[in-house]
Design a protein around this motif. Structure first.
Motif, PDB file in Angstrom:
ATOM      1  N   TYR A  32       0.838  -1.203   0.000  1.00  0.00           N
ATOM      2  CA  TYR A  32       0.000   0.000   0.000  1.00  0.00           C
ATOM      3  C   TYR A  32       0.871   1.251   0.000  1.00  0.00           C
ATOM      4  CZ  TYR A  32      -3.330   3.493   1.584  1.00  0.00           C
ATOM      5  OH  TYR A  32      -4.100   4.621   1.685  1.00  0.00           O
ATOM      6  N   SER A  33       1.908   1.222   0.815  1.00  0.00           N
ATOM      7  CA  SER A  33       2.833   2.346   0.868  1.00  0.00           C
ATOM      8  C   SER A  33       4.161   1.895   1.466  1.00  0.00           C
ATOM      9  CB  SER A  33       2.274   3.512   1.680  1.00  0.00           C
ATOM     10  OG  SER A  33       2.109   3.144   3.038  1.00  0.00           O
ATOM     11  N   MET A  34       5.162   2.715   1.319  1.00  0.00           N
ATOM     12  CA  MET A  34       6.477   2.450   1.884  1.00  0.00           C
ATOM     13  C   MET A  34       7.169   3.791   2.090  1.00  0.00           C
ATOM     14  SD  MET A  34       7.955   0.895  -1.654  1.00  0.00           S
ATOM     15  CE  MET A  34       6.370   0.083  -1.880  1.00  0.00           C
ATOM     16  N   GLY A  35       8.207   3.804   2.916  1.00  0.00           N
ATOM     17  CA  GLY A  35       8.872   5.074   3.106  1.00  0.00           C
ATOM     18  C   GLY A  35       9.879   5.070   4.227  1.00  0.00           C
ATOM     19  N   LEU A  47       8.017  11.651  10.065  1.00  0.00           N
ATOM     20  CA  LEU A  47       7.846  11.074   8.737  1.00  0.00           C
ATOM     21  C   LEU A  47       8.671  11.893   7.751  1.00  0.00           C
ATOM     22  CD1 LEU A  47       6.475   9.126   6.764  1.00  0.00           C
ATOM     23  CD2 LEU A  47       4.612  10.786   6.587  1.00  0.00           C
ATOM     24  N   VAL A  48       9.559  11.229   7.015  1.00  0.00           N
ATOM     25  CA  VAL A  48      10.432  11.910   6.058  1.00  0.00           C
ATOM     26  C   VAL A  48       9.851  11.847   4.648  1.00  0.00           C
ATOM     27  CG1 VAL A  48      12.723  11.905   5.000  1.00  0.00           C
ATOM     28  CG2 VAL A  48      12.473  11.417   7.444  1.00  0.00           C
ATOM     29  N   ALA A  49       9.493  10.645   4.206  1.00  0.00           N
ATOM     30  CA  ALA A  49       9.012  10.484   2.835  1.00  0.00           C
ATOM     31  C   ALA A  49       8.156   9.236   2.737  1.00  0.00           C
ATOM     32  CB  ALA A  49      10.183  10.377   1.859  1.00  0.00           C
ATOM     33  N   VAL A  50       7.120   9.321   1.915  1.00  0.00           N
ATOM     34  CA  VAL A  50       6.234   8.200   1.666  1.00  0.00           C
ATOM     35  C   VAL A  50       6.068   8.019   0.164  1.00  0.00           C
ATOM     36  CG1 VAL A  50       3.918   7.252   1.967  1.00  0.00           C
ATOM     37  CG2 VAL A  50       4.943   8.607   3.776  1.00  0.00           C
ATOM     38  N   THR A  68      14.838  12.355  -2.166  1.00  0.00           N
ATOM     39  CA  THR A  68      13.992  11.686  -3.153  1.00  0.00           C
ATOM     40  C   THR A  68      13.837  10.228  -2.776  1.00  0.00           C
ATOM     41  OG1 THR A  68      14.814  13.160  -4.897  1.00  0.00           O
ATOM     42  CG2 THR A  68      13.680  11.139  -5.582  1.00  0.00           C
ATOM     43  N   ILE A  69      12.606   9.783  -2.706  1.00  0.00           N
ATOM     44  CA  ILE A  69      12.319   8.381  -2.419  1.00  0.00           C
ATOM     45  C   ILE A  69      12.045   7.653  -3.729  1.00  0.00           C
ATOM     46  CG2 ILE A  69       9.844   8.814  -2.046  1.00  0.00           C
ATOM     47  CD1 ILE A  69       9.910   6.592   0.085  1.00  0.00           C
ATOM     48  N   SER A  70      12.508   6.411  -3.801  1.00  0.00           N
ATOM     49  CA  SER A  70      12.266   5.603  -4.989  1.00  0.00           C
ATOM     50  C   SER A  70      12.274   4.140  -4.593  1.00  0.00           C
ATOM     51  CB  SER A  70      13.327   5.876  -6.062  1.00  0.00           C
ATOM     52  OG  SER A  70      14.610   5.500  -5.599  1.00  0.00           O
ATOM     53  N   ARG A  71      11.937   3.285  -5.522  1.00  0.00           N
ATOM     54  CA  ARG A  71      11.945   1.845  -5.245  1.00  0.00           C
ATOM     55  C   ARG A  71      12.345   1.096  -6.499  1.00  0.00           C
ATOM     56  NH1 ARG A  71       5.482   0.444  -4.807  1.00  0.00           N
ATOM     57  NH2 ARG A  71       4.933   0.877  -6.984  1.00  0.00           N
ATOM     58  N   ILE A  78      13.919  -0.265  -1.368  1.00  0.00           N
ATOM     59  CA  ILE A  78      13.461   1.114  -1.303  1.00  0.00           C
ATOM     60  C   ILE A  78      14.688   1.991  -1.073  1.00  0.00           C
ATOM     61  CG2 ILE A  78      11.910   2.720  -0.111  1.00  0.00           C
ATOM     62  CD1 ILE A  78      10.642   0.060   1.096  1.00  0.00           C
ATOM     63  N   TYR A  79      14.704   3.149  -1.697  1.00  0.00           N
ATOM     64  CA  TYR A  79      15.846   4.048  -1.581  1.00  0.00           C
ATOM     65  C   TYR A  79      15.420   5.416  -1.063  1.00  0.00           C
ATOM     66  CZ  TYR A  79      17.926   0.591  -4.723  1.00  0.00           C
ATOM     67  OH  TYR A  79      18.383  -0.575  -5.283  1.00  0.00           O
ATOM     68  N   LEU A  80      16.367   6.080  -0.437  1.00  0.00           N
ATOM     69  CA  LEU A  80      16.183   7.481  -0.083  1.00  0.00           C
ATOM     70  C   LEU A  80      17.466   8.211  -0.451  1.00  0.00           C
ATOM     71  CD1 LEU A  80      14.222   9.546   1.223  1.00  0.00           C
ATOM     72  CD2 LEU A  80      15.528   9.240   3.342  1.00  0.00           C
ATOM     73  N   GLN A  81      17.407   8.982  -1.520  1.00  0.00           N
ATOM     74  CA  GLN A  81      18.538   9.803  -1.932  1.00  0.00           C
ATOM     75  C   GLN A  81      18.472  11.119  -1.168  1.00  0.00           C
ATOM     76  OE1 GLN A  81      21.145   9.144  -4.139  1.00  0.00           O
ATOM     77  NE2 GLN A  81      21.967  11.085  -3.371  1.00  0.00           N
ATOM     78  N   MET A  82      19.530  11.426  -0.449  1.00  0.00           N
ATOM     79  CA  MET A  82      19.566  12.614   0.397  1.00  0.00           C
ATOM     80  C   MET A  82      20.683  13.531  -0.090  1.00  0.00           C
ATOM     81  SD  MET A  82      18.925  10.889   4.137  1.00  0.00           S
ATOM     82  CE  MET A  82      20.563  10.162   4.203  1.00  0.00           C
TER      83      MET A  82
END
Length: 114
Positions: A32-35, A47-50, A68-71, A78-82
């Motif tokens: 349903y969601s991830m983050g 909460l940073v990103a969903v 930027t969040i991606s998968r 799941i990735y979080l580019q900071m």
């Protein structure tokens, strides 16, 4: 529940970049969601990103334009580019995946100083 394992944390100077990864034990394509959340010492979890199943995203105002969040469904990751990291981004970062319930990772430390 799926098992989650974060990686990619570390120490970086202000203005630097890091990419966090969250490897999952199962498919995330139907989630349903991830983050990502984060928690700094003495502060509440934020909460940073969903990233939702329909592809829509939401970011905290504190990180919008920098993170930027991606998968990658093929890699179940799941990735979080900071980018443009600030000292205020220092925290433990936790990834999550939500199906009918929510699974959490153990967290990875990000320290921005120097």
């Amino acid at each position: 529940q799926v098992q989650l394992r974060e990686s990619g944390g570390g120490s970086v100077q202000p203005g630097g970049s890091l990419r966090l990864s969250c490897a999952t034990s199962g498919s995330i394509s139907s989630a349903y969601s991830m983050g990502w959340h984060r928690q700094a010492i003495g502060q509440q979890r934020e909460l940073v990103a969903v990233l939702r199943g329909d592809g829509s995203t939401t970011y905290s105002n504190n990180v919008k334009g920098r993170f930027t969040i991606s998968r990658d469904n093929a890699k179940n990751t799941i990735y979080l580019q900071m980018n443009s990291l600030k000292s205020t981004d220092t925290a433990v970062y936790y990834c999550f995946v939500r199906f009918s319930d929510i699974s959490w990772g153990q967290g990875t430390q990000v320290t921005v100083s120097g």
